[in-house]
Scaffold this motif. Sequence first.
Motif, PDB file in Angstrom:
ATOM      1  N   SER A   1      -7.389   5.256  -7.567  1.00 22.89           N
ATOM      2  CA  SER A   1      -6.089   4.602  -7.715  1.00 22.89           C
ATOM      3  C   SER A   1      -5.790   4.307  -9.182  1.00 22.89           C
ATOM      4  O   SER A   1      -4.672   4.544  -9.665  1.00 22.89           O
ATOM      5  CB  SER A   1      -6.066   3.295  -6.912  1.00 22.89           C
TER       6      SER A   1
ATOM      7  N   ARG B   1       0.836  -1.198   0.000  1.00 21.15           N
ATOM      8  CA  ARG B   1       0.000   0.000   0.000  1.00 21.15           C
ATOM      9  C   ARG B   1       0.875   1.254   0.000  1.00 21.15           C
ATOM     10  O   ARG B   1       1.860   1.327   0.736  1.00 21.15           O
ATOM     11  CB  ARG B   1      -0.909   0.023   1.229  1.00 21.15           C
TER      12      ARG B   1
ATOM     13  N   GLY C   1      -3.416   3.772  -3.039  1.00 16.64           N
ATOM     14  CA  GLY C   1      -3.471   2.576  -3.879  1.00 16.64           C
ATOM     15  C   GLY C   1      -2.355   1.622  -3.492  1.00 16.64           C
ATOM     16  O   GLY C   1      -1.760   1.742  -2.419  1.00 16.64           O
TER      17      GLY C   1
ATOM     18  N   ARG D   1      -5.467  -1.371  -6.782  1.00 13.00           N
ATOM     19  CA  ARG D   1      -6.544  -1.222  -5.794  1.00 13.00           C
ATOM     20  C   ARG D   1      -6.037  -1.527  -4.388  1.00 13.00           C
ATOM     21  O   ARG D   1      -5.329  -2.494  -4.164  1.00 13.00           O
ATOM     22  CB  ARG D   1      -7.684  -2.172  -6.143  1.00 13.00           C
TER      23      ARG D   1
ATOM     24  N   LEU E   1      -2.201   3.302 -10.145  1.00  9.31           N
ATOM     25  CA  LEU E   1      -1.920   2.495  -8.968  1.00  9.31           C
ATOM     26  C   LEU E   1      -2.930   1.364  -8.850  1.00  9.31           C
ATOM     27  O   LEU E   1      -4.028   1.423  -9.398  1.00  9.31           O
ATOM     28  CB  LEU E   1      -1.972   3.363  -7.702  1.00  9.31           C
TER      29      LEU E   1
END
Length: 260
Positions: free
Chosen positions: A179, A90, A108, A186, A184
Amino acid sequence: MGLRTKQAIAIVVGVVVAIGMLLLGLWQMSRFQLSMEDVAAERGAMPPVSLSENVAEDGTIADIYGRIVTLEGGFRPDHNLLVGTEWPMRSVVAFEMTDGRTVAVVVGTADRGATLPEELLEVSRLEGVFLGGDASGDGETVPSDAPEGSLPTLRLQSMVQTWPQPMIQGYVTVAESFSAEYGLGRADALLPEGQGTAMHQGYAMQWWVFAGAAIAFSIFVARGFAKDEEKKRARAERRLAAQAAATDVDAESASEFTGQ
């Protein structure tokens, strides 16, 4: 009914009762999990609220955990880190709201070597699910090739030492669409455990303890049957011995009488 048959019936009954109790424990846990998911869905479906308006100046936070909140301000990309125990991790970035307070935002997930998109600097308003800090994650570690400063779980108390103050004691996880817009992956909103989790786990554990007790009791009963059988056999042997002794005495007496 024979000994083996009675023992088999006792064990079978114990196993059936234990299976029933195991199923009851699983049912207890599943019902609780469903209720938690329902509550989370209900809170997530509520209208968005302003984060700044629901956090008092002294840091007290209203009942907004699990709800969608809105923020206005801008990202501080100079304060960011990765969180996780495996890739992708993350990506967490500081967001300074217009009132000067800072909140951590999970924008994201990112794979190794990825960098923050510069387009985040243009974001002035966003929304996402507001959550408390992750569980402690004692014993967990970040990947060996994770950047310095990465954390296995999002520990706000660790970030307070280096991130801009004042810092809100909670973080925001943006939607998948946000995201994706910035390249990016999820990031799932890690909803905290409910206050009744430990209690319901205890209820389920009780059923499983009862199941073990049912098996133990059935074994105890089966052994009791064996002991009863041994006692009956011993009594029968004593009767036979007594009868044999009496017969010998009678025979001896008859022999003596005949000899006289």
